[in-house]
Scaffold this motif. Structure first.
Motif, PDB file in Angstrom:
ATOM      1  N   SER A 117      70.863 -58.637 -45.441  1.00 42.77           N
ATOM      2  CA  SER A 117      71.659 -60.137 -45.749  1.00 42.77           C
ATOM      3  C   SER A 117      71.288 -60.222 -47.357  1.00 42.77           C
ATOM      4  CB  SER A 117      71.078 -61.136 -45.048  1.00 42.77           C
ATOM      5  OG  SER A 117      71.517 -62.436 -45.488  1.00 42.77           O
ATOM      6  N   VAL A 118      72.347 -60.551 -47.976  1.00 40.57           N
ATOM      7  CA  VAL A 118      71.874 -61.055 -49.490  1.00 40.57           C
ATOM      8  C   VAL A 118      71.402 -62.518 -49.596  1.00 40.57           C
ATOM      9  CG1 VAL A 118      72.785 -61.495 -51.654  1.00 40.57           C
ATOM     10  CG2 VAL A 118      73.289 -59.471 -50.244  1.00 40.57           C
ATOM     11  N   THR A 119      72.340 -63.623 -48.755  1.00 43.83           N
ATOM     12  CA  THR A 119      71.783 -64.887 -48.563  1.00 43.83           C
ATOM     13  C   THR A 119      70.473 -65.125 -47.888  1.00 43.83           C
ATOM     14  OG1 THR A 119      73.193 -65.141 -46.820  1.00 43.83           O
ATOM     15  CG2 THR A 119      74.346 -65.271 -48.887  1.00 43.83           C
ATOM     16  N   ARG A 120      70.251 -64.428 -47.002  1.00 44.02           N
ATOM     17  CA  ARG A 120      68.995 -64.624 -46.108  1.00 44.02           C
ATOM     18  C   ARG A 120      68.585 -63.188 -46.105  1.00 44.02           C
ATOM     19  NH1 ARG A 120      70.667 -68.841 -41.313  1.00 44.02           N
ATOM     20  NH2 ARG A 120      71.776 -70.134 -42.631  1.00 44.02           N
ATOM     21  N   PRO A 121      67.701 -62.931 -47.323  1.00 43.53           N
ATOM     22  CA  PRO A 121      66.828 -61.543 -47.192  1.00 43.53           C
ATOM     23  C   PRO A 121      65.858 -61.293 -46.213  1.00 43.53           C
ATOM     24  CG  PRO A 121      66.493 -62.846 -49.142  1.00 43.53           C
ATOM     25  CD  PRO A 121      67.554 -63.657 -48.495  1.00 43.53           C
ATOM     26  N   GLN A 122      65.624 -60.391 -45.606  1.00 45.82           N
ATOM     27  CA  GLN A 122      64.662 -60.008 -44.611  1.00 45.82           C
ATOM     28  C   GLN A 122      63.568 -59.477 -45.219  1.00 45.82           C
ATOM     29  OE1 GLN A 122      67.921 -58.788 -44.434  1.00 45.82           O
ATOM     30  NE2 GLN A 122      68.592 -58.855 -42.267  1.00 45.82           N
ATOM     31  N   PRO A 123      62.425 -59.707 -44.654  1.00 47.06           N
ATOM     32  CA  PRO A 123      61.168 -59.042 -45.385  1.00 47.06           C
ATOM     33  C   PRO A 123      61.039 -57.607 -44.868  1.00 47.06           C
ATOM     34  CG  PRO A 123      60.724 -60.480 -43.510  1.00 47.06           C
ATOM     35  CD  PRO A 123      61.995 -60.903 -43.814  1.00 47.06           C
ATOM     36  N   VAL A 124      61.415 -56.693 -45.765  1.00 43.85           N
ATOM     37  CA  VAL A 124      61.311 -55.378 -45.357  1.00 43.85           C
ATOM     38  C   VAL A 124      60.597 -54.513 -46.507  1.00 43.85           C
ATOM     39  CG1 VAL A 124      62.672 -53.091 -45.315  1.00 43.85           C
ATOM     40  CG2 VAL A 124      63.822 -55.551 -44.898  1.00 43.85           C
ATOM     41  N   PRO A 125      59.117 -54.353 -46.120  1.00 43.66           N
ATOM     42  CA  PRO A 125      58.025 -53.912 -46.967  1.00 43.66           C
ATOM     43  C   PRO A 125      58.620 -52.416 -47.693  1.00 43.66           C
ATOM     44  CG  PRO A 125      57.264 -54.588 -44.890  1.00 43.66           C
ATOM     45  CD  PRO A 125      58.758 -54.636 -44.671  1.00 43.66           C
TER      46      PRO A 125
END
Length: 238
Positions: A117-125
């Motif tokens: 998601s661009v609007t709700r970016p997930q924390p992806v290390p």
């Protein structure tokens, strides 16, 4: 589209595995395998457990829920595609490397682009090195706010183009027709629309044909985006 791979043994079920044979990494790899072959909608806790021959409830020892599983899948996918240790010289070459690496990743895992998601970016290390690479490529050329806007614009161009791969795979599975067969099936209706002569340019294109190439569209858009950025930072486009 990706050719589906067998997911069960003919004529029987998978043997139940001992817990010590299962790991979080194995669960994530299995989920990715299912998603690559059949799309993200086919991934569920029950399905992955069945692939591993374990009880569904045992999955929760390793992943909290499906959302956690998806987060780990995305992180594992990014980890497969590290950026080079030695960046090329010049901001444009660096951004090309980043964009093409991202494109190759989405090609390898078509489910990944729509999952992000661009609007709700997930924390992806493992996605952070990509972000840092892009931000660092433009350091001293733009202020930090504009640099991050550029990062989002570049990322979203690649992602938005790649989303078509997953949607095309789903459409082919539902219709039983690949893209070319589907276009042939639509031709009579299109000819009926064009018969009135109101769209001469589109009619000309229809007569001449168009070789639709998603990789070519990606590359064309990438270069035009970078040409525009070159003008923005005061350089000549290539």
């Amino acid at each position: 589209s990706t050719t589906p791979r067998p997911t069960s043994r003919p004529g029987g079920t998978r043997p139940v595995r001992r817990d010590e044979e299962v790991s979080s990494a194995r669960i994530v790899a299995t989920a990715i395998s299912v998603a690559d072959a059949e799309g993200l909608a086919s991934v569920s806790m029950r399905r992955v457990a069945a692939e591993l021959g374990m009880a569904t409830m045992s999955m929760y020892r390793y992943v909290a829920d499906k959302e956690d599983l998806l987060a780990q899948m995305m992180d594992a996918a990014f980890a497969e595609w590290p950026l080079p240790d030695d960046p090329p010289e010049g901001w444009r070459d660096r951004l090309e490397v980043a964009a093409r690496t991202l494109w190759a990743m989405f090609r390898s895992h078509p489910w990944l682009a729509p999952a992000l998601s661009v609007t709700r970016p997930q924390p992806v290390p493992h996605a952070l090195p990509y972000t840092e690479w892009v931000l660092g490529s433009l350091d001293d050329l733009l202020d930090v706010q504009m640099i991050f806007t550029t990062h989002i614009t570049l990322f979203n161009w690649v992602r938005a183009t790649a989303i078509n791969m997953e949607s095309e795979a789903e459409a082919e599975a539902l219709s039983g027709l690949d893209a070319e067969e589907w276009m042939d099936d639509q031709e009579p209706a299109l000819r009926k629309i064009l018969a009135a002569g109101r769209f001469p340019m589109f009619e000309r294109l229809s007569r001449e044909g168009y070789d639709f190439d998603l990789d070519g569209i990606f590359e064309f858009g990438l270069q035009r985006l970078l040409d525009g950025l070159a003008v923005f930072v005061g350089e000549a486009p290539r």
